[in-house]
Design an enzyme around this catalytic site. Structure first.
Site, PDB file in Angstrom:
ATOM      1  N   TYR A 221     106.065  27.587 -40.279  1.00  0.00           N
ATOM      2  CA  TYR A 221     107.512  27.817 -40.078  1.00  0.00           C
ATOM      3  C   TYR A 221     107.857  28.706 -38.888  1.00  0.00           C
ATOM      4  CZ  TYR A 221     106.310  31.960 -42.920  1.00  0.00           C
ATOM      5  OH  TYR A 221     105.716  33.092 -43.411  1.00  0.00           O
ATOM      6  N   LYS A 222     106.856  29.241 -38.192  1.00  0.00           N
ATOM      7  CA  LYS A 222     107.146  30.099 -37.035  1.00  0.00           C
ATOM      8  C   LYS A 222     107.215  29.229 -35.781  1.00  0.00           C
ATOM      9  CE  LYS A 222     105.410  34.202 -39.327  1.00  0.00           C
ATOM     10  NZ  LYS A 222     104.214  34.917 -39.750  1.00  0.00           N
TER      11      LYS A 222
HETATM   12  C1  PLP Z   1     104.106  35.353 -41.035  1.00  0.00           C
HETATM   13  C2  PLP Z   1     102.699  35.758 -41.270  1.00  0.00           C
HETATM   14  C3  PLP Z   1     102.062  35.427 -42.458  1.00  0.00           C
HETATM   15  C4  PLP Z   1     102.827  34.732 -43.541  1.00  0.00           C
HETATM   16  O1  PLP Z   1     102.056  34.328 -44.604  1.00  0.00           O
HETATM   17  P1  PLP Z   1     102.631  33.342 -45.699  1.00  0.00           P
HETATM   18  O2  PLP Z   1     101.742  33.565 -46.845  1.00  0.00           O
HETATM   19  O3  PLP Z   1     102.519  31.953 -45.157  1.00  0.00           O
HETATM   20  O4  PLP Z   1     104.049  33.727 -45.987  1.00  0.00           O
HETATM   21  C5  PLP Z   1     100.728  35.757 -42.592  1.00  0.00           C
HETATM   22  N1  PLP Z   1     100.057  36.406 -41.614  1.00  0.00           N
HETATM   23  C6  PLP Z   1     100.664  36.746 -40.460  1.00  0.00           C
HETATM   24  C7  PLP Z   1      99.901  37.431 -39.379  1.00  0.00           C
HETATM   25  C8  PLP Z   1     102.008  36.456 -40.269  1.00  0.00           C
HETATM   26  O5  PLP Z   1     102.608  36.821 -39.143  1.00  0.00           O
END
Ligand code: PLP
Length: 411
Positions: A221-222
């Protein structure tokens, strides 16, 4: 630098046409694609098809008719070229957090004589929380977590470490780790390595195969623009496939899920990372969103990201009204991911005030104002205009209003 130079940069930008493929809001400057990517037109259209036709009309037959069952692999193969992986090594499933759990457990099993997970104090917290949860189940004799400060990782890497868990691009500062070097050092110490690519995939060129990486996870989602809560992905190098064993054994990771046999027999290779039913709507949207990368070369994206970030830093630092902003991202472009972060004691209120004037960035505790740079849809004029509006917010001191001091639940 003046405004017309920025207009000229847009005119000569080889990626300028990609902006039309996104649903951007008129007048808004979105510098938060590192938290939630903008909706691609392809995803918007496909969402209607998936909900209206595939679910609405074709119902359960869509598992075969529209190949819902293949989505994890189909998406994995669309992501693979973005992270430097040959076919058959990337699969889409679950969240990063859940996938890290699977990979850490798998790595500890592959190094039965060692117990240490080495990570970094300022890693993204979920990575550490998951390691802590695993440690609680396994106990002190089977799992120990050691955390290094940035710059101390190589010192703490010895032959007691089973697995190294690192995020390639630091979420606060945007600093990039040397994946090639750290992977090699981990291997020299006999350890495995897991890279978190949350701020890398779709943002900077990644060479998982060439760097000899064991395992990786990344975010849908990023920078991949898959939509809120889009599923994540897992990479495992082919040489490990026959040894993969992870404890979240669900029916989708069974060799024959539709035999409904009582005992688990793991599916081969990447399929063993699957757990439960894939979130079809989310995955379909992510799959369509990834099509915007089909004709976008990661090197070209990186070039533009570096240019956008560099002119952004220059504009802020040359502005006499913005002298209180301290750059916390590396100044050297090669060491910086696709974001620019500044420190300011009033970062939270300034961020809120910026949102009010149509510049979307985000705040990371305790005092970081973070601007995501997404070369697919960010223009040079966006950067110019963002700094103009920031200057106005500081000049008018509008961020001092009490309403901007109240912290929301999500920052
Ligand atoms: C955004 C992010 C996540 C998010 O993890 P989810 O479990 O998919 O919500 C994990 N690690 C990093 C470094 C992030 O920036």
């Amino acid at each position: 630098m003046n405004k017309s130079e920025f207009m000229l940069m847009d005119q000569s930008d080889p990626l300028a046409h990609k902006r039309q493929e996104f649903c951007l809001n008129e007048g808004q400057i979105y510098l938060d694609g590192n938290s939630l990517g903008v909706l691609p037109e392809s995803a918007k259209q496909h969402a209607q098809e998936v909900v209206g036709v595939q679910w609405g009309r074709d119902l359960i037959t869509s598992w075969n008719k529209h190949n819902w069952i293949d989505l994890p692999v189909e998406i994995g193969e669309k992501i693979a070229p973005l992270v430097g992986a040959e076919v058959g090594q990337v699969i889409c499933c679950d969240s990063i957090s859940v996938n890290i759990f699977k990979l850490l457990a798998c790595a500890l099993t592959l190094r039965p004589e060692r117990i240490k997970i080495l990570s970094q104090t300022d890693n993204f917290p979920t990575d550490l929380y998951v390691a802590q949860g695993l440690q609680q189940i396994l106990g002190d004799k089977r799992c120990e977590i050691v955390l290094a400060d940035d710059g101390q990782i190589t010192e703490m890497l010895d032959d007691s470490v089973a697995v190294v868990l690192l995020t390639q691009v630091n979420f606060r500062t945007g600093k990039i780790h040397n994946m090639d070097k750290l992977t090699q050092l981990a291997h020299e110490a006999g350890a495995l390595i897991i890279w978190d690519l949350a701020h890398s995939a779709g943002a900077i060129p990644v060479e998982l195969d060439n760097c000899n990486v064991d395992f990786a996870v990344g975010c849908g989602y990023k920078f991949l623009n898959g939509g809120p809560g889009a599923p994540a992905f897992v990479y495992a190098a082919r040489k490990h496939h026959q040894y993969i064993s992870q404890p979240l054994q669900g029916w989708m990771g069974h060799v024959k899920p539709f035999d409904f046999a009582p005992d688990y027999i793991t599916a081969p290779g990447m399929f063993s990372f699957l757990v439960g039913t894939p979130p079809v709507v989310s995955m379909s949207i992510l799959s369509a969103a990834l099509d915007v990368f089909a004709d976008a070369d990661t090197r070209a994206l990186r070039d533009k990201s570096i240019k956008l970030s560099s002119v952004f830093i220059s504009l802020v630092e040359q502005n006499s009204k913005l002298t209180d902003f301290v750059l916390v991202s590396p100044r050297q472009a090669e060491e910086r991911g696709s974001q620019v972060s500044f420190r300011h004691p009033q970062a939270y209120a300034i961020c809120q005030s910026l949102i009010e004037v149509g510049v979307i960035a985000d705040f990371r505790a305790p005092d970081i104002l973070r601007f995501g740079i997404t070369p697919l849809y960010t223009s040079y004029m966006d950067i110019w205009e963002a700094v103009e509006r920031l200057t106005e917010v500081m000049d008018l001191q509008s961020y001092k209003q009490s309403k901007y001091q109240v912290k929301a639940r999500v920052t």
